[in-house]
Design an enzyme around this catalytic site. Structure first.
Site, mmCIF file in Angstrom:
data_model
loop_
_atom_site.group_PDB
_atom_site.id
_atom_site.type_symbol
_atom_site.label_atom_id
_atom_site.label_comp_id
_atom_site.label_asym_id
_atom_site.label_seq_id
_atom_site.Cartn_x
_atom_site.Cartn_y
_atom_site.Cartn_z
ATOM 1 N N HIS A 335 2.770 8.342 -2.651
ATOM 2 C CA HIS A 335 3.483 7.110 -2.294
ATOM 3 C C HIS A 335 4.960 7.134 -2.668
ATOM 4 O O HIS A 335 5.630 6.117 -2.634
ATOM 5 C CB HIS A 335 2.781 5.845 -2.847
ATOM 6 C CG HIS A 335 2.466 5.869 -4.314
ATOM 7 N ND1 HIS A 335 1.238 5.463 -4.798
ATOM 8 C CD2 HIS A 335 3.189 6.223 -5.390
ATOM 9 C CE1 HIS A 335 1.226 5.567 -6.120
ATOM 10 N NE2 HIS A 335 2.413 6.017 -6.505
ATOM 11 N N PRO A 367 -4.200 0.793 -5.869
ATOM 12 C CA PRO A 367 -4.708 0.236 -7.126
ATOM 13 C C PRO A 367 -4.229 -1.192 -7.367
ATOM 14 O O PRO A 367 -3.227 -1.631 -6.797
ATOM 15 C CB PRO A 367 -4.117 1.177 -8.177
ATOM 16 C CG PRO A 367 -2.833 1.635 -7.557
ATOM 17 C CD PRO A 367 -3.086 1.719 -6.077
ATOM 18 N N SER A 369 -4.522 -3.574 -11.028
ATOM 19 C CA SER A 369 -3.998 -3.389 -12.395
ATOM 20 C C SER A 369 -5.192 -2.904 -13.215
ATOM 21 O O SER A 369 -6.274 -2.684 -12.666
ATOM 22 C CB SER A 369 -3.471 -4.714 -12.948
ATOM 23 O OG SER A 369 -4.560 -5.585 -13.236
ATOM 24 N N HIS A 391 1.593 0.258 -2.061
ATOM 25 C CA HIS A 391 1.109 1.349 -2.942
ATOM 26 C C HIS A 391 0.377 0.803 -4.158
ATOM 27 O O HIS A 391 -0.092 1.557 -4.994
ATOM 28 C CB HIS A 391 2.264 2.254 -3.364
ATOM 29 C CG HIS A 391 3.085 1.774 -4.523
ATOM 30 N ND1 HIS A 391 3.596 0.497 -4.606
ATOM 31 C CD2 HIS A 391 3.507 2.410 -5.652
ATOM 32 C CE1 HIS A 391 4.288 0.373 -5.728
ATOM 33 N NE2 HIS A 391 4.246 1.514 -6.381
ATOM 34 N N GLY A 394 2.071 -4.207 -7.134
ATOM 35 C CA GLY A 394 3.495 -4.466 -7.290
ATOM 36 C C GLY A 394 3.772 -5.303 -8.527
ATOM 37 O O GLY A 394 2.966 -6.146 -8.920
#
Length: 463
Positions: A335, A367, A369, A391, A394
């Site tokens: 990414h 993903p 967190s 990706h 954020g």
């Protein structure tokens, strides 16, 4: 005759009194310091007499270029009208990130752009920014951590193993994964990546080979991780013909380590020298792919991306061996990278700085967190997003803001609520630092379809 090569020595050889002298002195000073002056002058004379024969040479190629077709250094002027773009989840994105995209869309080489729903402010281009350019590559549009990527392996192991063998799994991550600048594996593994020509022919990369060898199979600091968790396959028609349901998974996030960071630093410097831009967008300086430096960066960038993949392969191979099981599926994607891709009927360079490739049918992992699920996705090939997706979730809060806003006890409480065990990790990577991944996924339904999830349970990060 002094030992140091000087401009007047090159003029005596017949070099034209132009930038070719500066280029030659710079290259020799950087890569041939230990070579005798007489030998350098002999080689320089050969290049002067037949520069075509030296095009593409690792040291003399740039000098040949300066004699044949000097790189034109001219102050670049931004376009007044932005190239076409599309923003996903616009209401969830900070204004500064949008302005960074708008600036990049005014570059003379810009063709089109997009902003993913996890976007936030970065250096030069925003994180979550996608930019297509014509025959130009922007080192900072790729990012410092070249080839930063995700890798998920799925194992035919019952998820009860996560609780029943928790101590052993914690030990595997504690003892057999390495993070940060100084940790390396005691037993080093070799890899075919080190046989690549780029490690022999690109002077900068050649110097970095030993460091790359030592760091193989390790992860960086910051938001990089290796995790055990629960994979839930929800798509009946999945690519691996796995029955739907739950499996144990290993998810890793890391990039090209010192190799990529040094490549990024070196070629960003060259780009800023060759492509003067207004001060507020100087980090968007590009390299023309028809130049020696542009071609060399492209080779080095691809090597760094492949090296990042080799690191993940090594991480997962070590863990699979310790688990005593072979994975039944593997999903992985870059990414932070640039690809050659058709845009509006012409070949462009598509930069994804914190964005996942999402061509039709392309698999990826996005993903959340350490307390939120990640999503296994299949690309829908959306043209408006330049076939890209987010990706991750954020960042909602910067690293500095996290340190001001959250405490260790708050993080421990959050981890306990979600039954997550954390090894390492700082306050700046608190689960609360990230946006709501469910919202992010809702804002990109036209970019990807979900085929499964990954929920972290044991997480290892840098201390």
């Amino acid at each position: 005759m002094g030992n140091k090569l000087r401009g007047k020595d090159l003029i005596k050889l017949g070099f034209p009194k132009n930038n070719s002298i500066n280029v030659t002195l710079s290259q020799v000073n950087r890569y041939q310091k230990k070579i005798k002056k007489e030998h350098i002058l002999t080689e320089a004379k050969k290049v002067l007499l037949d520069p075509e024969a030296y095009q593409g040479d690792s040291v003399w190629g740039k000098i040949a270029e300066s004699l044949l077709k000097p790189v034109e250094v001219k102050k670049q002027v931004l376009k007044t009208i932005r190239s076409p773009f599309h923003i996903y989840g616009e209401n969830e994105i900070e204004e500064q990130a949008k302005y960074q995209l708008f600036d990049s869309l005014k570059l003379p080489v810009a063709v089109a752009g997009a902003l993913m729903p996890d976007a936030h402010t970065g250096y030069g281009m925003p994180i979550g920014g996608v930019l297509a350019t014509k025959n130009a590559v922007i080192p900072y549009g790729v990012g410092v951590d070249i080839g930063c990527r995700m890798c998920l392996t799925i194992y035919p192991i019952k998820i009860s193993y996560l609780k029943g063998k928790k101590h052993q799994l914690v030990n595997i991550l504690s003892e057999h994964t390495k993070f940060g600048m100084y940790e390396t594996h005691k037993i080093k593994h070799d890899h075919e990546i080190f046989e690549r020509d780029e490690f022999k022919t690109i002077p900068l990369v050649k110097k970095l080979k030993d460091k790359a060898y030592k760091q193989l199979g390790t992860s960086g600091g910051g938001n990089h991780f290796v995790e055990f968790g629960v994979v839930n396959i929800t798509d009946i028609d999945n690519e691996w013909k796995l029955p739907t349901g739950e499996y144990i998974g290993v998810l890793s996030h890391s990039g090209s380590r010192g190799l990529g960071a040094n490549i990024a630093k070196h070629y960003t410097y060259l780009a800023t020298k060759q492509c003067p831009l207004p001060k507020h967008v100087q980090q968007l300086a590009w390299l023309d792919l028809n130049t020696h430096d542009g071609q060399e960066y492209w080779l080095a960038m691809n090597l760094a991306g492949d090296y990042a993949q080799a690191c993940h392969d090594d991480i997962h191979a070590r863990i699979a061996k310790l688990l005593g099981s072979k994975p039944v599926a593997k999903i992985e994607n870059h990414h932070n990278f640039a690809w050659k891709q058709e845009v509006n009927g012409e070949e462009c360079i598509v930069h994804r700085k914190g964005a996942t490739p999402a061509a039709k049918g392309e698999l990826g992992i996005i993903p959340g967190s350490m307390t939120a699920p990640g999503f296994i996705v299949r690309g829908l090939g959306n043209i408006k997003s330049l076939q890209s997706a987010s990706h991750g979730a954020g960042r909602l809060h910067s690293r500095r803001k996290c340190k001001e806003k959250f405490t260790q006890s708050e993080i421990k409480k959050e981890l306990k609520t979600h039954e997550v065990t954390l090894i390492g990790g700082g306050i700046d990577e608190a689960p609360m630092a990230y946006k709501n991944i469910e919202k992010v996924m809702a804002n990109q339904q036209e970019l990807v379809e979900t085929i499964g999830t990954f929920t972290p349970k044991i997480v290892r990060m840098d201390k």
